[in-house]
Motif scaffolding. Structure first.
Motif, PDB file in Angstrom:
ATOM      1  N   PHE A   1       0.860  -1.180   0.000  1.00 49.60           N
ATOM      2  CA  PHE A   1       0.000   0.000   0.000  1.00 49.60           C
ATOM      3  C   PHE A   1       0.894   1.227   0.000  1.00 49.60           C
ATOM      4  N   ASP A   2       0.327   2.344  -0.382  1.00 53.62           N
ATOM      5  CA  ASP A   2       1.080   3.597  -0.400  1.00 53.62           C
ATOM      6  C   ASP A   2       1.241   4.125   1.015  1.00 53.62           C
ATOM      7  N   LEU A   3       2.440   4.563   1.331  1.00 55.36           N
ATOM      8  CA  LEU A   3       2.699   5.158   2.636  1.00 55.36           C
ATOM      9  C   LEU A   3       2.287   6.618   2.621  1.00 55.36           C
ATOM     10  N   PRO A   4       1.778   7.110   3.738  1.00 58.55           N
ATOM     11  CA  PRO A   4       1.400   8.523   3.781  1.00 58.55           C
ATOM     12  C   PRO A   4       2.622   9.423   3.653  1.00 58.55           C
ATOM     13  N   THR A   5       2.392  10.613   3.167  1.00 56.95           N
ATOM     14  CA  THR A   5       3.478  11.584   3.046  1.00 56.95           C
ATOM     15  C   THR A   5       3.208  12.746   3.990  1.00 56.95           C
ATOM     16  N   GLY A   6       4.188  13.575   4.182  1.00 58.04           N
ATOM     17  CA  GLY A   6       4.026  14.739   5.049  1.00 58.04           C
ATOM     18  C   GLY A   6       4.366  14.415   6.496  1.00 58.04           C
ATOM     19  N   VAL A   7       3.912  15.262   7.379  1.00 55.56           N
ATOM     20  CA  VAL A   7       4.214  15.138   8.806  1.00 55.56           C
ATOM     21  C   VAL A   7       3.600  13.851   9.353  1.00 55.56           C
ATOM     22  N   GLN A   8       4.415  13.039  10.028  1.00 53.24           N
ATOM     23  CA  GLN A   8       3.953  11.769  10.567  1.00 53.24           C
ATOM     24  C   GLN A   8       4.066  11.686  12.081  1.00 53.24           C
ATOM     25  N   TRP A   9       4.483  12.749  12.725  1.00 56.29           N
ATOM     26  CA  TRP A   9       4.607  12.713  14.174  1.00 56.29           C
ATOM     27  C   TRP A   9       3.451  13.487  14.782  1.00 56.29           C
ATOM     28  N   ASP A  10       3.275  13.317  16.060  1.00 54.22           N
ATOM     29  CA  ASP A  10       2.218  13.988  16.782  1.00 54.22           C
ATOM     30  C   ASP A  10       2.596  15.452  16.977  1.00 54.22           C
ATOM     31  N   PRO A  11       1.854  16.389  16.404  1.00 56.13           N
ATOM     32  CA  PRO A  11       2.202  17.801  16.531  1.00 56.13           C
ATOM     33  C   PRO A  11       1.724  18.419  17.850  1.00 56.13           C
ATOM     34  N   ASP A  12       1.362  17.573  18.802  1.00 55.60           N
ATOM     35  CA  ASP A  12       0.875  18.045  20.090  1.00 55.60           C
ATOM     36  C   ASP A  12       1.933  18.881  20.801  1.00 55.60           C
ATOM     37  N   TYR A  13       1.553  19.598  21.812  1.00 56.76           N
ATOM     38  CA  TYR A  13       2.473  20.428  22.573  1.00 56.76           C
ATOM     39  C   TYR A  13       2.965  19.681  23.808  1.00 56.76           C
ATOM     40  N   VAL A  14       4.078  20.115  24.360  1.00 56.53           N
ATOM     41  CA  VAL A  14       4.633  19.513  25.563  1.00 56.53           C
ATOM     42  C   VAL A  14       3.767  19.935  26.737  1.00 56.53           C
ATOM     43  N   ALA A  15       3.275  18.972  27.480  1.00 51.93           N
ATOM     44  CA  ALA A  15       2.367  19.266  28.580  1.00 51.93           C
ATOM     45  C   ALA A  15       3.099  19.424  29.908  1.00 51.93           C
ATOM     46  N   ALA A  16       4.311  18.892  30.012  1.00 52.69           N
ATOM     47  CA  ALA A  16       5.045  18.961  31.274  1.00 52.69           C
ATOM     48  C   ALA A  16       5.633  20.353  31.461  1.00 52.69           C
ATOM     49  N   VAL A  17       5.603  20.821  32.679  1.00 54.15           N
ATOM     50  CA  VAL A  17       6.210  22.106  33.011  1.00 54.15           C
ATOM     51  C   VAL A  17       7.723  21.909  32.996  1.00 54.15           C
ATOM     52  N   ASP A  18       8.437  22.782  32.279  1.00 44.84           N
ATOM     53  CA  ASP A  18       9.874  22.609  32.083  1.00 44.84           C
ATOM     54  C   ASP A  18      10.650  22.438  33.380  1.00 44.84           C
ATOM     55  N   GLU A  19      10.448  23.292  34.347  1.00 44.15           N
ATOM     56  CA  GLU A  19      11.223  23.214  35.584  1.00 44.15           C
ATOM     57  C   GLU A  19      10.912  21.934  36.341  1.00 44.15           C
ATOM     58  N   LEU A  20       9.662  21.550  36.392  1.00 43.13           N
ATOM     59  CA  LEU A  20       9.270  20.319  37.070  1.00 43.13           C
ATOM     60  C   LEU A  20       9.877  19.102  36.367  1.00 43.13           C
ATOM     61  N   LEU A  21       9.884  19.136  35.063  1.00 49.91           N
ATOM     62  CA  LEU A  21      10.469  18.050  34.289  1.00 49.91           C
ATOM     63  C   LEU A  21      11.971  17.948  34.541  1.00 49.91           C
ATOM     64  N   LYS A  22      12.653  19.084  34.587  1.00 51.75           N
ATOM     65  CA  LYS A  22      14.093  19.093  34.871  1.00 51.75           C
ATOM     66  C   LYS A  22      14.368  18.487  36.247  1.00 51.75           C
ATOM     67  N   GLN A  23      13.535  18.817  37.222  1.00 51.50           N
ATOM     68  CA  GLN A  23      13.705  18.268  38.568  1.00 51.50           C
ATOM     69  C   GLN A  23      13.511  16.752  38.562  1.00 51.50           C
ATOM     70  N   ALA A  24      12.521  16.279  37.823  1.00 53.88           N
ATOM     71  CA  ALA A  24      12.263  14.838  37.746  1.00 53.88           C
ATOM     72  C   ALA A  24      13.433  14.110  37.097  1.00 53.88           C
ATOM     73  N   VAL A  25      13.978  14.683  36.040  1.00 55.51           N
ATOM     74  CA  VAL A  25      15.136  14.088  35.367  1.00 55.51           C
ATOM     75  C   VAL A  25      16.333  14.056  36.309  1.00 55.51           C
ATOM     76  N   GLN A  26      16.556  15.143  37.023  1.00 58.45           N
ATOM     77  CA  GLN A  26      17.677  15.206  37.961  1.00 58.45           C
ATOM     78  C   GLN A  26      17.518  14.177  39.072  1.00 58.45           C
ATOM     79  N   LYS A  27      16.303  14.028  39.587  1.00 61.20           N
ATOM     80  CA  LYS A  27      16.060  13.046  40.642  1.00 61.20           C
ATOM     81  C   LYS A  27      16.341  11.630  40.129  1.00 61.20           C
TER      82      LYS A  27
END
Length: 76
Positions: free
Chosen positions: A39-65
C-alpha cells in the motif's frame, strides 16, 4: 494488519496467508509481501504535533532526581 482492518482478509485468513508468505520467503521463493509494503505510505508530517504538557522546571527536577537515583547526578 491493514488487510484485516480494511476487510480484505479475516484474522484467520491473514494468519494462514502469513504462514504461506513466510514459508515462501524462507525457501527463496517469490514473496512479494516480504519485499515492500503493499500500500502507499502517507506523506508529510507523521509525528504527533501536540504540545509539551510537562512544566519545564518540574520536568528538569524529575530528570535530575532520576539521574541522582542512578548515580548519574552532577559530580563536582
Amino acid at each position: 494488519m491493514r488487510e484485516i482492518v480494511t476487510g480484505i482478509r479475516t484474522p484467520e485468513e491473514a494468519r494462514d496467508f502469513a504462514k504461506i508468505v513466510i514459508a515462501a520467503f524462507l525457501m527463496d521463493r517469490p514473496a512479494l509481501y516480504m519485499k515492500h509494503f503493499q500500500f502507499d505510505l502517507p506523506t508529510g508530517v507523521q509525528w504527533d504535533p501536540d504540545y509539551v504538557a510537562a512544566v519545564d522546571e518540574l520536568l528538569k527536577q524529575a530528570v535530575q532526581k532520576a539521574a541522582d537515583g542512578l548515580g548519574l547526578g552532577n559530580k563536582e
